[in-house]
Design a protein around this motif. Structure first.
Motif, PDB file in Angstrom:
ATOM      1  N   GLN A   1       0.828  -1.206   0.000  1.00 61.45           N
ATOM      2  CA  GLN A   1       0.000   0.000   0.000  1.00 61.45           C
ATOM      3  C   GLN A   1       0.865   1.259   0.000  1.00 61.45           C
ATOM      4  O   GLN A   1       0.606   2.209  -0.726  1.00 61.45           O
ATOM      5  N   ARG A   2       1.922   1.229   0.791  1.00 66.53           N
ATOM      6  CA  ARG A   2       2.791   2.404   0.862  1.00 66.53           C
ATOM      7  C   ARG A   2       3.507   2.648  -0.460  1.00 66.53           C
ATOM      8  O   ARG A   2       3.674   3.793  -0.878  1.00 66.53           O
ATOM      9  N   ALA A   3       3.906   1.563  -1.105  1.00 66.92           N
ATOM     10  CA  ALA A   3       4.568   1.702  -2.406  1.00 66.92           C
ATOM     11  C   ALA A   3       3.590   2.278  -3.426  1.00 66.92           C
ATOM     12  O   ALA A   3       3.947   3.123  -4.246  1.00 66.92           O
ATOM     13  N   TYR A   4       2.343   1.821  -3.331  1.00 63.40           N
ATOM     14  CA  TYR A   4       1.299   2.330  -4.222  1.00 63.40           C
ATOM     15  C   TYR A   4       1.088   3.833  -4.001  1.00 63.40           C
ATOM     16  O   TYR A   4       1.061   4.615  -4.951  1.00 63.40           O
ATOM     17  N   ASP A   5       0.979   4.231  -2.728  1.00 61.38           N
ATOM     18  CA  ASP A   5       0.799   5.653  -2.402  1.00 61.38           C
ATOM     19  C   ASP A   5       1.960   6.480  -2.947  1.00 61.38           C
ATOM     20  O   ASP A   5       1.762   7.580  -3.457  1.00 61.38           O
ATOM     21  N   GLN A   6       3.156   5.919  -2.834  1.00 58.52           N
ATOM     22  CA  GLN A   6       4.345   6.615  -3.325  1.00 58.52           C
ATOM     23  C   GLN A   6       4.278   6.821  -4.845  1.00 58.52           C
ATOM     24  O   GLN A   6       4.582   7.900  -5.343  1.00 58.52           O
ATOM     25  N   ARG A   7       3.850   5.768  -5.543  1.00 58.78           N
ATOM     26  CA  ARG A   7       3.726   5.880  -7.010  1.00 58.78           C
ATOM     27  C   ARG A   7       2.677   6.922  -7.392  1.00 58.78           C
ATOM     28  O   ARG A   7       2.874   7.708  -8.312  1.00 58.78           O
ATOM     29  N   GLU A   8       1.552   6.903  -6.662  1.00 59.53           N
ATOM     30  CA  GLU A   8       0.483   7.869  -6.953  1.00 59.53           C
ATOM     31  C   GLU A   8       0.965   9.297  -6.700  1.00 59.53           C
ATOM     32  O   GLU A   8       0.677  10.195  -7.488  1.00 59.53           O
ATOM     33  N   ALA A   9       1.704   9.491  -5.607  1.00 56.29           N
ATOM     34  CA  ALA A   9       2.225  10.818  -5.280  1.00 56.29           C
ATOM     35  C   ALA A   9       3.198  11.275  -6.368  1.00 56.29           C
ATOM     36  O   ALA A   9       3.193  12.448  -6.758  1.00 56.29           O
ATOM     37  N   ALA A  10       4.003  10.345  -6.872  1.00 56.87           N
ATOM     38  CA  ALA A  10       4.968  10.679  -7.920  1.00 56.87           C
ATOM     39  C   ALA A  10       4.238  11.088  -9.204  1.00 56.87           C
ATOM     40  O   ALA A  10       4.640  12.033  -9.886  1.00 56.87           O
ATOM     41  N   LYS A  11       3.142  10.383  -9.507  1.00 54.20           N
ATOM     42  CA  LYS A  11       2.334  10.710 -10.700  1.00 54.20           C
ATOM     43  C   LYS A  11       1.750  12.110 -10.585  1.00 54.20           C
ATOM     44  O   LYS A  11       1.751  12.886 -11.527  1.00 54.20           O
ATOM     45  N   LYS A  12       1.230  12.400  -9.372  1.00 50.27           N
ATOM     46  CA  LYS A  12       0.618  13.692  -9.128  1.00 50.27           C
ATOM     47  C   LYS A  12       1.654  14.803  -9.278  1.00 50.27           C
ATOM     48  O   LYS A  12       1.406  15.829  -9.914  1.00 50.27           O
ATOM     49  N   ARG A  13       2.814  14.559  -8.698  1.00 49.59           N
ATOM     50  CA  ARG A  13       3.908  15.532  -8.759  1.00 49.59           C
ATOM     51  C   ARG A  13       4.298  15.780 -10.228  1.00 49.59           C
ATOM     52  O   ARG A  13       4.498  16.919 -10.645  1.00 49.59           O
ATOM     53  N   MET A  14       4.383  14.696 -10.991  1.00 48.19           N
ATOM     54  CA  MET A  14       4.754  14.806 -12.401  1.00 48.19           C
ATOM     55  C   MET A  14       3.738  15.655 -13.154  1.00 48.19           C
ATOM     56  O   MET A  14       4.105  16.502 -13.966  1.00 48.19           O
ATOM     57  N   SER A  15       2.460  15.469 -12.858  1.00 47.56           N
ATOM     58  CA  SER A  15       1.453  16.228 -13.594  1.00 47.56           C
ATOM     59  C   SER A  15       1.461  17.699 -13.158  1.00 47.56           C
ATOM     60  O   SER A  15       1.223  18.593 -13.970  1.00 47.56           O
ATOM     61  N   GLN A  16       1.792  17.945 -11.884  1.00 50.68           N
ATOM     62  CA  GLN A  16       1.927  19.338 -11.431  1.00 50.68           C
ATOM     63  C   GLN A  16       3.088  20.026 -12.152  1.00 50.68           C
ATOM     64  O   GLN A  16       2.965  21.168 -12.594  1.00 50.68           O
ATOM     65  N   LEU A  17       4.205  19.289 -12.277  1.00 46.62           N
ATOM     66  CA  LEU A  17       5.377  19.856 -12.961  1.00 46.62           C
ATOM     67  C   LEU A  17       5.051  20.164 -14.419  1.00 46.62           C
ATOM     68  O   LEU A  17       5.431  21.204 -14.948  1.00 46.62           O
ATOM     69  N   ASN A  18       4.308  19.253 -15.053  1.00 51.99           N
ATOM     70  CA  ASN A  18       3.924  19.470 -16.452  1.00 51.99           C
ATOM     71  C   ASN A  18       3.054  20.721 -16.602  1.00 51.99           C
ATOM     72  O   ASN A  18       3.216  21.476 -17.551  1.00 51.99           O
ATOM     73  N   ASP A  19       2.148  20.922 -15.638  1.00 47.10           N
ATOM     74  CA  ASP A  19       1.287  22.112 -15.673  1.00 47.10           C
ATOM     75  C   ASP A  19       2.116  23.389 -15.585  1.00 47.10           C
ATOM     76  O   ASP A  19       1.858  24.354 -16.297  1.00 47.10           O
ATOM     77  N   ILE A  20       3.102  23.361 -14.681  1.00 42.26           N
ATOM     78  CA  ILE A  20       3.958  24.543 -14.523  1.00 42.26           C
ATOM     79  C   ILE A  20       4.672  24.855 -15.839  1.00 42.26           C
ATOM     80  O   ILE A  20       4.679  25.987 -16.311  1.00 42.26           O
ATOM     81  N   VAL A  21       5.242  23.810 -16.447  1.00 44.47           N
ATOM     82  CA  VAL A  21       6.003  24.001 -17.691  1.00 44.47           C
ATOM     83  C   VAL A  21       5.098  24.551 -18.797  1.00 44.47           C
ATOM     84  O   VAL A  21       5.475  25.468 -19.533  1.00 44.47           O
ATOM     85  N   GLU A  22       3.878  24.026 -18.882  1.00 42.77           N
ATOM     86  CA  GLU A  22       2.953  24.485 -19.921  1.00 42.77           C
ATOM     87  C   GLU A  22       2.592  25.962 -19.781  1.00 42.77           C
ATOM     88  O   GLU A  22       2.247  26.617 -20.752  1.00 42.77           O
ATOM     89  N   ASN A  23       2.684  26.464 -18.552  1.00 38.99           N
ATOM     90  CA  ASN A  23       2.297  27.857 -18.314  1.00 38.99           C
ATOM     91  C   ASN A  23       3.453  28.852 -18.395  1.00 38.99           C
ATOM     92  O   ASN A  23       3.269  30.029 -18.134  1.00 38.99           O
ATOM     93  N   ILE A  24       4.643  28.370 -18.749  1.00 40.52           N
ATOM     94  CA  ILE A  24       5.764  29.298 -18.914  1.00 40.52           C
ATOM     95  C   ILE A  24       5.678  29.903 -20.322  1.00 40.52           C
ATOM     96  O   ILE A  24       5.746  29.171 -21.301  1.00 40.52           O
ATOM     97  N   PRO A  25       5.526  31.228 -20.428  1.00 41.99           N
ATOM     98  CA  PRO A  25       5.434  31.811 -21.773  1.00 41.99           C
ATOM     99  C   PRO A  25       6.743  31.636 -22.543  1.00 41.99           C
ATOM    100  O   PRO A  25       7.815  31.830 -21.985  1.00 41.99           O
ATOM    101  N   GLU A  26       6.618  31.240 -23.799  1.00 42.39           N
ATOM    102  CA  GLU A  26       7.784  31.031 -24.665  1.00 42.39           C
ATOM    103  C   GLU A  26       8.702  32.245 -24.674  1.00 42.39           C
ATOM    104  O   GLU A  26       9.915  32.130 -24.611  1.00 42.39           O
ATOM    105  N   ALA A  27       8.084  33.412 -24.767  1.00 41.38           N
ATOM    106  CA  ALA A  27       8.831  34.644 -24.994  1.00 41.38           C
ATOM    107  C   ALA A  27       9.598  35.129 -23.763  1.00 41.38           C
ATOM    108  O   ALA A  27      10.523  35.918 -23.889  1.00 41.38           O
TER     109      ALA A  27
END
Ligand code: ZN
Length: 187
Positions: free
Chosen positions: A35-61
């Motif tokens: 269960q703990r390993a599962y929670d860790q994987r889920e947290a990592a997925k969530k973190r990854m999607s948060q990072l992707n959101d941040i990157v998408e919102n950085i203006p190119e210019a």
């Protein structure tokens, strides 16, 4: 032919304790660790999607980005970023406490973009070279891992590991066998 009961001693991939695995696929010593390993994987997925959101919102210019954005974009640590700034390796401006801005174009010259986790389903099929030097015989596997021949054959069938017969010997690729039994504590 008598066959000893097959026991797989493994290291729990979460806590590191040795345990007797019920199947070859068992990775954790207990439900709790699983269960703990599962929670860790889920947290990592969530973190990854948060990072992707941040990157998408950085203006190119915009060239000067925040430390937060740089972490998300290049997958480097805050410590690394501050070290580069201190050494003068990356142009930075400080527009107030906690408001450091650093040059995106300079960081791009130094670091590749953060990689996405590899999608296993898209992995290419392996090509097998069943040359004897890349293989173990069944006898070698049995001796190395302390598992009787018939159990080795059963695993080879179950996990669709390719084999090749030359004369009296059956060969199986070392890579696959080592992977299959990688967590088995050699006796
Ligand atoms: Zn455990």
């Amino acid at each position: 032919m008598p066959s000893a009961k097959f026991e797989i001693k493994r290291k729990c991939q979460y806590c590191g304790n040795t345990f007797i695995a019920k199947t070859l696929d068992s990775k954790y010593c207990s439900r709790r660790c699983s269960q703990r390993a599962y929670d860790q994987r889920e947290a990592a997925k969530k973190r990854m999607s948060q990072l992707n959101d941040i990157v998408e919102n950085i203006p190119e210019a915009r060239d000067y980005i925040s430390v937060h954005e740089a972490v998300a974009m290049f997958g480097i640590s805050r410590d690394t970023i501050y070290r580069l700034i201190r050494k003068g390796n990356v142009p930075a401006i400080n527009i107030g406490q906690r408001l450091t801005r650093i040059s995106k174009s300079k960081l791009s010259e130094m670091f590749p973009l953060r990689a996405e986790p590899i999608d296993r389903s898209r992995a290419l099929p392996k090509s097998y070279h069943l040359e004897p030097e890349d293989c173990y015989t069944i006898g070698e596997i049995s001796k190395t891992y302390g598992i009787d021949d018939s159990t080795v054959y059963a695993h080879i069938r179950k996990y669709s590991i390719p084999t090749r017969q030359i004369g009296n010997f059956v060969y199986a690729p070392k890579e696959d066998i080592d992977h299959l039994y990688k967590d088995v504590v050699k006796s």
